[in-house]
Design a protein around this motif. Sequence first.
Motif, PDB file in Angstrom:
ATOM      1  N   GLY A   1      43.520  45.698  39.495  1.00 21.49           N
ATOM      2  CA  GLY A   1      42.101  45.803  39.202  1.00 21.49           C
ATOM      3  C   GLY A   1      41.410  44.466  39.386  1.00 21.49           C
ATOM      4  O   GLY A   1      42.047  43.412  39.328  1.00 21.49           O
ATOM      5  N   MET A   2      40.105  44.506  39.623  1.00 19.48           N
ATOM      6  CA  MET A   2      39.341  43.278  39.801  1.00 19.48           C
ATOM      7  C   MET A   2      37.911  43.509  39.324  1.00 19.48           C
ATOM      8  O   MET A   2      37.324  44.562  39.579  1.00 19.48           O
ATOM      9  N   SER A   3      37.368  42.539  38.602  1.00 14.15           N
ATOM     10  CA  SER A   3      35.982  42.670  38.157  1.00 14.15           C
ATOM     11  C   SER A   3      35.065  42.688  39.373  1.00 14.15           C
ATOM     12  O   SER A   3      35.353  42.068  40.398  1.00 14.15           O
ATOM     13  N   SER A   4      33.961  43.414  39.273  1.00 13.66           N
ATOM     14  CA  SER A   4      33.066  43.574  40.418  1.00 13.66           C
ATOM     15  C   SER A   4      32.504  42.241  40.890  1.00 13.66           C
ATOM     16  O   SER A   4      32.309  42.027  42.087  1.00 13.66           O
ATOM     17  N   THR A   5      32.281  41.310  39.964  1.00 11.09           N
ATOM     18  CA  THR A   5      31.754  39.996  40.339  1.00 11.09           C
ATOM     19  C   THR A   5      32.727  39.254  41.233  1.00 11.09           C
ATOM     20  O   THR A   5      32.346  38.656  42.247  1.00 11.09           O
ATOM     21  N   LEU A   6      34.017  39.296  40.892  1.00  5.47           N
ATOM     22  CA  LEU A   6      35.027  38.606  41.679  1.00  5.47           C
ATOM     23  C   LEU A   6      35.382  39.389  42.941  1.00  5.47           C
ATOM     24  O   LEU A   6      35.644  38.812  43.993  1.00  5.47           O
ATOM     25  N   ALA A   7      35.394  40.709  42.830  1.00  9.94           N
ATOM     26  CA  ALA A   7      35.783  41.541  43.973  1.00  9.94           C
ATOM     27  C   ALA A   7      34.815  41.390  45.138  1.00  9.94           C
ATOM     28  O   ALA A   7      35.204  41.572  46.300  1.00  9.94           O
ATOM     29  N   ALA A   8      33.560  41.054  44.845  1.00 13.79           N
ATOM     30  CA  ALA A   8      32.565  40.921  45.908  1.00 13.79           C
ATOM     31  C   ALA A   8      32.986  39.909  46.958  1.00 13.79           C
ATOM     32  O   ALA A   8      32.651  40.043  48.143  1.00 13.79           O
TER      33      ALA A   8
ATOM     34  N   PRO B   1      39.382  40.227  51.350  1.00 16.51           N
ATOM     35  CA  PRO B   1      40.218  39.185  51.958  1.00 16.51           C
ATOM     36  C   PRO B   1      41.582  39.049  51.300  1.00 16.51           C
ATOM     37  O   PRO B   1      42.583  38.829  51.989  1.00 16.51           O
ATOM     38  N   PHE B   2      41.652  39.208  49.961  1.00 14.75           N
ATOM     39  CA  PHE B   2      42.962  39.083  49.327  1.00 14.75           C
ATOM     40  C   PHE B   2      43.871  40.241  49.708  1.00 14.75           C
ATOM     41  O   PHE B   2      45.077  40.034  49.946  1.00 14.75           O
ATOM     42  N   ILE B   3      43.344  41.450  49.726  1.00 17.39           N
ATOM     43  CA  ILE B   3      44.179  42.605  50.077  1.00 17.39           C
ATOM     44  C   ILE B   3      44.775  42.415  51.472  1.00 17.39           C
ATOM     45  O   ILE B   3      45.953  42.706  51.708  1.00 17.39           O
ATOM     46  N   GLN B   4      43.976  41.889  52.406  1.00 12.54           N
ATOM     47  CA  GLN B   4      44.484  41.618  53.752  1.00 12.54           C
ATOM     48  C   GLN B   4      45.566  40.545  53.718  1.00 12.54           C
ATOM     49  O   GLN B   4      46.621  40.682  54.351  1.00 12.54           O
ATOM     50  N   THR B   5      45.329  39.477  52.962  1.00 14.44           N
ATOM     51  CA  THR B   5      46.323  38.416  52.825  1.00 14.44           C
ATOM     52  C   THR B   5      47.606  38.934  52.187  1.00 14.44           C
ATOM     53  O   THR B   5      48.716  38.572  52.598  1.00 14.44           O
TER      54      THR B   5
END
Length: 247
Positions: A34-41, A46-50
């Motif tokens: 999970g990721m907060s919407s503020t950080l996920a923006a 990019p992290f999921i790709q990495t």
Amino acid sequence: MLYREAVVILRRIEQLPGIVRSTGGEPDGVVALGMSSTLAATVGGPFIQTCRERLPKVMVKFYISDSETLKREISTHALDLALLFEDQFAAGYSRAPLFRQRLYYIGDKRISRSTGTISMEKLAKLPLVLPTAPNILRSVLDREFAGIGVSPNIVSEGDQLSSIMSLVRQGLGGTVLPRGFEHGEGAGDLGVPSLIEPPLFLTASVMWSSDTALSRAAEAVRLALADYVIALTREHVYPGLELLGQS
């Protein structure tokens, strides 16, 4: 209690094939992140790709919500991990604090005239669009407003960052954000952000449940996420951001 235990059992069943395969080499399995919407923006895609490149045998199920909801999902074991903001460290969770971020006021250019800083007293008088409670940022602001004995001028609320920023861009009012990850401030139709004084901070942490050990795949994702965020914050200059010790 039945629901909580059933979720744990189902999550372990889902993870079993990866756990078995991981014993023979690189991490393998499914991880609910999970990721907060503020950080996920900024961090999310990019992290999921990495992560796919670094951990090709790990499938990440990605969820976006507010920090308080993510904490509840961790406590019920619906999520393995979350990257979220905290104000005060709650018991019952394990965490790796990554950085702390100062809060800024940001408004539409037509109504926002930045002077560099803004007091809580002045902030309370401005029209504000704030997150709907319960929300970690809202909790911080409500506590600070109550502490100085003022009531903020809240003209609207939103449950997602995108809806809040849409209302700000329409000129309905300003909002408060942790500005470490940009949202287009100071460009286009948004004014230059103002630091809130005295300083208010939120801490960004990777969090997981303290009563269940992480699978090898989840631990690998945790380390990869911490590495990615630390590298990102060192590569770019984010106003109001202070790196913390990594663990």
